[in-house]
Design an enzyme around this catalytic site. Structure first.
Site, short mmCIF file in Angstrom:
data_model
loop_
_atom_site.label_atom_id
_atom_site.label_comp_id
_atom_site.label_asym_id
_atom_site.label_seq_id
_atom_site.Cartn_x
_atom_site.Cartn_y
_atom_site.Cartn_z
N GLY A 11 24.38 -5.70 23.46
CA GLY A 11 25.56 -4.89 23.76
C GLY A 11 25.94 -3.98 22.60
O GLY A 11 27.10 -3.90 22.22
N SER A 13 25.57 -0.62 22.25
CA SER A 13 25.70 0.83 22.47
C SER A 13 27.08 1.35 22.08
O SER A 13 27.28 2.54 21.94
CB SER A 13 25.41 1.16 23.93
N ARG A 14 28.03 0.43 21.91
CA ARG A 14 29.38 0.88 21.52
C ARG A 14 30.15 -0.26 20.85
O ARG A 14 29.66 -1.40 20.78
CB ARG A 14 30.14 1.39 22.74
N VAL A 63 21.71 -9.03 29.64
CA VAL A 63 21.54 -10.34 29.00
C VAL A 63 21.84 -11.52 29.93
O VAL A 63 21.47 -12.65 29.62
CB VAL A 63 22.39 -10.49 27.71
N SER A 141 35.74 -15.41 20.25
CA SER A 141 37.01 -14.67 20.28
C SER A 141 38.15 -15.60 19.93
O SER A 141 38.06 -16.82 20.17
CB SER A 141 37.25 -14.10 21.68
N TYR A 154 37.43 -15.56 30.49
CA TYR A 154 36.97 -15.08 29.18
C TYR A 154 37.14 -16.16 28.11
O TYR A 154 36.24 -16.41 27.31
CB TYR A 154 37.79 -13.82 28.84
N ALA A 156 37.30 -19.39 28.56
CA ALA A 156 36.35 -20.47 28.83
C ALA A 156 34.96 -20.10 28.29
O ALA A 156 34.29 -20.92 27.66
CB ALA A 156 36.29 -20.76 30.32
N LYS A 158 34.28 -17.94 25.90
CA LYS A 158 34.29 -17.82 24.44
C LYS A 158 34.43 -19.18 23.76
O LYS A 158 33.92 -19.38 22.67
CB LYS A 158 35.40 -16.86 24.00
P1 NAD Z 1 32.89 -3.20 24.41
O1 NAD Z 1 33.26 -3.31 25.84
O2 NAD Z 1 33.23 -1.96 23.69
O3 NAD Z 1 31.35 -3.51 24.19
C1 NAD Z 1 30.68 -4.52 24.88
C2 NAD Z 1 29.23 -4.14 24.97
O4 NAD Z 1 28.52 -5.13 25.72
C3 NAD Z 1 29.02 -2.80 25.72
O5 NAD Z 1 28.11 -2.02 24.99
C4 NAD Z 1 28.44 -3.23 27.04
O6 NAD Z 1 27.58 -2.26 27.62
C5 NAD Z 1 27.66 -4.46 26.65
N1 NAD Z 1 27.35 -5.33 27.78
C6 NAD Z 1 28.19 -5.74 28.76
N2 NAD Z 1 27.52 -6.48 29.65
C7 NAD Z 1 26.23 -6.54 29.23
C8 NAD Z 1 25.05 -7.17 29.72
N3 NAD Z 1 25.07 -7.90 30.84
N4 NAD Z 1 23.89 -7.03 29.02
C9 NAD Z 1 23.86 -6.30 27.89
N5 NAD Z 1 24.94 -5.68 27.38
C10 NAD Z 1 26.11 -5.80 28.04
O7 NAD Z 1 33.58 -4.46 23.70
P2 NAD Z 1 33.80 -4.84 22.17
O8 NAD Z 1 35.24 -4.87 21.95
O9 NAD Z 1 32.92 -4.05 21.26
O10 NAD Z 1 33.31 -6.36 22.21
C11 NAD Z 1 32.11 -6.83 21.66
C12 NAD Z 1 32.15 -8.35 21.65
O11 NAD Z 1 33.26 -8.79 20.88
C13 NAD Z 1 32.34 -8.95 23.03
O12 NAD Z 1 31.61 -10.14 23.15
C14 NAD Z 1 33.82 -9.25 23.07
O13 NAD Z 1 34.12 -10.27 23.97
C15 NAD Z 1 34.06 -9.67 21.63
N6 NAD Z 1 35.45 -9.56 21.20
C16 NAD Z 1 36.11 -8.37 21.20
C17 NAD Z 1 37.44 -8.33 20.78
C18 NAD Z 1 38.22 -7.05 20.73
O14 NAD Z 1 39.44 -7.12 20.44
N7 NAD Z 1 37.65 -5.90 20.98
C19 NAD Z 1 38.07 -9.50 20.37
C20 NAD Z 1 37.37 -10.69 20.39
C21 NAD Z 1 36.05 -10.72 20.80
#
Ligand code: NAD
Length: 246
Positions: A11, A13-14, A63, A141, A154, A156, A158
């Protein structure tokens, strides 16, 4: 530094995954930028890394699909001969109160956020065991640590990531493989962008350091855990949340 290491970031790409990929590459790792749908964005990350003197390639794979993960990891090993760092970052949200949550929304979040990490670990571990080395970094998380109303699915998933991390750490530790989790707090990305300003301010008021986190706050810790400097750390959950929970 991460010279001569090959890293897979799911994941990527962003958001946080993108920043982790760029940071690992900046420290010398060859990075496989996994994406699901957004090939163009993943290619942008690859181009950015290459323009800055690093090595990277993109790899599309959902994934949550066990067989596709086997293929992805098999192809990485075929091309590079090794895999040193696996960052399970891919994640989604389907928020809603429990009483209104559909079975589909529960299952989908578990499939991507928890089973996705199992899938990659399951396939990568074969190679880690042969190499007698490897760093697995799972993105959990604060919601998995403390729970969060509106995020039963979510949270559960994490929390499951934490159990997965600790169990696999115990299984693989004798072969020099480390397995750790990072529990980010509230980080500014597309995932959190949709939240109304008022709700963001309410979260901010719970953060000891008084600011929302950035993807770079997480990427620095991931790079440390991937490095030899962290080779005696395993089975840990590192909260990177500005002091939201302690
Ligand atoms: P985001 O939505 O910007 O990025 C998530 C990435 O996962 C995207 O690039 C998406 O395309 C990819 N993705 C989704 N489903 C997929 C799949 N089936 N196969 C491959 N790639 C897939 O989110 P983010 O904020 O950058 O989060 C990244 C990680 O950090 C996540 O696991 C999220 O749960 C965790 N997280 C984020 C925060 C927050 O505040 N942003 C807090 C705690 C945990």
């Amino acid at each position: 530094m991460l010279q001569n290491k090959v890293a897979l970031v799911t994941g990527a790409s962003r958001g946080i995954g993108r920043e982790i990929a760029i940071t690992l590459a900046g420290q010398g790792a060859t990075v496989i930028v996994n994406y699901q749908g957004s090939k163009e964005k993943a290619e942008d990350v690859v181009s950015f890394i290459k323009e800055n003197g690093g090595c990277a390639e993109s790899f599309g794979c959902d994934v949550s699909n066990f067989e596709l993960c086997a293929e992805m990891i098999g192809q990485i090993i075929e091309k590079y001969g090794r895999l040193d760092v696996l960052v399970n970052n891919a994640g989604i949200t389907r928020d809603g109160l429990l009483m209104k949550m559909s079975e589909e929304d529960f299952s989908k979040v578990i499939d991507v956020n928890l089973k996705g990490a199992f899938n990659t670990i399951r396939h990568a571990s074969r190679y880690f065991l042969k190499q007698r080395s490897g760093s697995i970094i799972n993105i959990s998380s604060v919601s998995g640590v403390s729970g969060n109303a509106g995020q039963a699915n979510y949270s559960a998933a994490k929390a499951g990531i934490i159990g997965l991390t600790k169990s696999v750490a115990k299984e693989l530790g004798s072969r020099g493989i480390t397995v750790n989790a990072i529990a980010p707090g509230f980080i500014e990305t597309d995932m959190t962008d949709a939240m109304p300003e008022k709700a963001k301010e309410a979260v901010k008021s719970q953060i000891t350091l008084g600011r929302i986190g950035t993807p770079a706050d997480i990427a620095g810790v991931a790079a440390f855990l991937a490095s030899d400097a962290a080779s005696y750390i395993t089975g840990q959950v590192i909260s990177v949340d500005g002091g939201m929970v302690f």
